[in-house]
Design a protein around this motif. Structure first.
Motif, PDB file in Angstrom:
ATOM      1  N   SER A  43      58.425 -20.882   2.685  1.00 18.34           N
ATOM      2  CA  SER A  43      57.904 -21.906   1.540  1.00 18.34           C
ATOM      3  C   SER A  43      57.337 -22.965   2.129  1.00 18.34           C
ATOM      4  O   SER A  43      56.208 -23.441   1.892  1.00 18.34           O
ATOM      5  CB  SER A  43      58.934 -22.032   0.563  1.00 18.34           C
ATOM      6  OG  SER A  43      59.417 -20.949  -0.153  1.00 18.34           O
ATOM      7  N   THR A  44      57.817 -23.473   3.089  1.00 19.74           N
ATOM      8  CA  THR A  44      57.575 -24.754   3.728  1.00 19.74           C
ATOM      9  C   THR A  44      56.368 -24.244   4.600  1.00 19.74           C
ATOM     10  O   THR A  44      55.196 -24.983   4.450  1.00 19.74           O
ATOM     11  CB  THR A  44      58.448 -25.077   4.901  1.00 19.74           C
ATOM     12  OG1 THR A  44      59.649 -25.556   4.178  1.00 19.74           O
ATOM     13  CG2 THR A  44      58.129 -26.367   5.628  1.00 19.74           C
ATOM     14  N   LEU A  45      56.203 -23.348   5.436  1.00 15.16           N
ATOM     15  CA  LEU A  45      54.996 -22.936   6.123  1.00 15.16           C
ATOM     16  C   LEU A  45      53.646 -22.619   5.171  1.00 15.16           C
ATOM     17  O   LEU A  45      52.636 -22.830   5.517  1.00 15.16           O
ATOM     18  CB  LEU A  45      55.365 -21.643   7.023  1.00 15.16           C
ATOM     19  CG  LEU A  45      56.235 -22.168   8.299  1.00 15.16           C
ATOM     20  CD1 LEU A  45      56.423 -20.851   9.028  1.00 15.16           C
ATOM     21  CD2 LEU A  45      55.604 -23.219   8.950  1.00 15.16           C
ATOM     22  N   GLU A  46      54.001 -21.949   4.009  1.00 12.94           N
ATOM     23  CA  GLU A  46      52.979 -21.737   2.991  1.00 12.94           C
ATOM     24  C   GLU A  46      52.348 -22.932   2.641  1.00 12.94           C
ATOM     25  O   GLU A  46      51.265 -23.087   2.553  1.00 12.94           O
ATOM     26  CB  GLU A  46      53.576 -20.957   1.860  1.00 12.94           C
ATOM     27  CG  GLU A  46      53.797 -19.506   1.870  1.00 12.94           C
ATOM     28  CD  GLU A  46      54.468 -19.038   0.938  1.00 12.94           C
ATOM     29  OE1 GLU A  46      54.515 -19.764  -0.237  1.00 12.94           O
ATOM     30  OE2 GLU A  46      55.218 -17.896   0.982  1.00 12.94           O
ATOM     31  N   ARG A  47      53.229 -23.938   2.204  1.00  5.38           N
ATOM     32  CA  ARG A  47      52.708 -25.375   1.737  1.00  5.38           C
ATOM     33  C   ARG A  47      51.988 -26.123   3.093  1.00  5.38           C
ATOM     34  O   ARG A  47      50.906 -26.663   2.871  1.00  5.38           O
ATOM     35  CB  ARG A  47      53.818 -26.310   1.246  1.00  5.38           C
ATOM     36  CG  ARG A  47      54.395 -25.803   0.044  1.00  5.38           C
ATOM     37  CD  ARG A  47      55.627 -27.007  -0.373  1.00  5.38           C
ATOM     38  NE  ARG A  47      55.881 -26.577  -1.644  1.00  5.38           N
ATOM     39  CZ  ARG A  47      56.776 -25.561  -2.360  1.00  5.38           C
ATOM     40  NH1 ARG A  47      57.469 -24.711  -1.312  1.00  5.38           N
ATOM     41  NH2 ARG A  47      56.768 -25.614  -3.499  1.00  5.38           N
ATOM     42  N   VAL A  48      52.567 -25.973   4.143  1.00  8.94           N
ATOM     43  CA  VAL A  48      51.996 -26.452   5.175  1.00  8.94           C
ATOM     44  C   VAL A  48      50.465 -26.026   5.688  1.00  8.94           C
ATOM     45  O   VAL A  48      49.411 -26.632   6.065  1.00  8.94           O
ATOM     46  CB  VAL A  48      52.943 -26.615   6.621  1.00  8.94           C
ATOM     47  CG1 VAL A  48      52.013 -27.098   7.744  1.00  8.94           C
ATOM     48  CG2 VAL A  48      54.008 -27.354   6.125  1.00  8.94           C
ATOM     49  N   TYR A  49      50.415 -24.782   5.738  1.00 13.33           N
ATOM     50  CA  TYR A  49      49.116 -23.863   5.975  1.00 13.33           C
ATOM     51  C   TYR A  49      48.021 -24.452   5.024  1.00 13.33           C
ATOM     52  O   TYR A  49      46.996 -24.635   5.431  1.00 13.33           O
ATOM     53  CB  TYR A  49      49.366 -22.429   5.944  1.00 13.33           C
ATOM     54  CG  TYR A  49      48.140 -21.936   6.131  1.00 13.33           C
ATOM     55  CD1 TYR A  49      47.757 -21.617   7.403  1.00 13.33           C
ATOM     56  CD2 TYR A  49      47.388 -21.229   4.961  1.00 13.33           C
ATOM     57  CE1 TYR A  49      46.391 -20.860   7.547  1.00 13.33           C
ATOM     58  CE2 TYR A  49      46.171 -20.492   5.349  1.00 13.33           C
ATOM     59  CZ  TYR A  49      45.539 -20.538   6.649  1.00 13.33           C
ATOM     60  OH  TYR A  49      44.569 -19.593   6.703  1.00 13.33           O
ATOM     61  N   VAL A  50      48.259 -24.502   3.665  1.00 10.80           N
ATOM     62  CA  VAL A  50      47.384 -25.153   2.776  1.00 10.80           C
ATOM     63  C   VAL A  50      46.852 -26.544   3.361  1.00 10.80           C
ATOM     64  O   VAL A  50      45.462 -26.962   3.187  1.00 10.80           O
ATOM     65  CB  VAL A  50      47.946 -25.204   1.343  1.00 10.80           C
ATOM     66  CG1 VAL A  50      46.770 -25.884   0.490  1.00 10.80           C
ATOM     67  CG2 VAL A  50      48.027 -23.653   1.144  1.00 10.80           C
TER      68      VAL A  50
END
Length: 179
Positions: A43-50
């Motif tokens: 979930s964290t990496l999804e937000r960070v990727y954006v």
């Protein structure tokens, strides 16, 4: 345009590969459960990727990602979702006490510590994990948690005090933590 996106994707991928073990460890200590930790990191990496263009150009991208992880974890608790970290009552089980020098004793100590961490309130657990496992300064921990240095000191002190109050765990906390 495509070359920049590819370069950004490669930079993000290199970041994730290099930081994955540390991110997983932090997430595991926050959640107390492997699958929940994996979900938290994803979930964290999804937000960070954006937002990677902004994150990747930050002075400390890892601090930014850690802050996103703490916020994601805290958001989960604000919604009143429950984590099932440990059985509520194992008083009927017999517990052997092996010598502290062997690997099984170390595993038992680790399990006891993880169970004790799971029993801490969320903010105390976050403060203890970031200060003592991640070895962040009080200022870095405050930035990651989005609070004041005083709140970090208070939460960490209360968390460590609760851990030290658990019979049999006090030696582990005193040896591993700061005094």
């Amino acid at each position: 345009m495509g070359d920049r996106k590819q370069a950004r994707d490669e930079e993000f991928q290199a970041f994730v590969i290099g930081r994955w073990p540390r991110l997983m460890r932090t997430a595991f200590l926050l959640t107390g459960e492997q699958h929940a930790a994996e979900d938290l990191v994803q979930s964290t990496l999804e937000r960070v990727y954006v937002a990677w263009r902004k994150v990747g150009s930050a002075d400390e991208p890892e601090a930014y990602v850690r802050r996103v992880m703490i916020n994601t974890h805290a958001r989960k608790h604000r919604r009143r979702l429950r984590e099932f970290l440990a059985p509520k009552d194992d008083s009927g089980l017999a517990h052997d006490q092996p010598d502290t020098g062997d690997r099984i004793a170390q595993a038992d100590d680790r399990n006891a510590l993880l169970t004790a961490l799971a029993g801490l309130p969320v903010r105390q657990r976050e403060a203890v994990v970031l200060r003592y496992w991640e070895d962040l300064t009080e200022t870095q921990t405050a930035e990651a948690m989005g609070c004041s240095v005083g709140a970090v000191k208070s939460n960490a002190a209360k968390g460590i005090a609760k851990l030290r109050a658990i019979p049999g765990l006090a030696e582990t906390v005193t040896q591993g933590g700061r005094k």
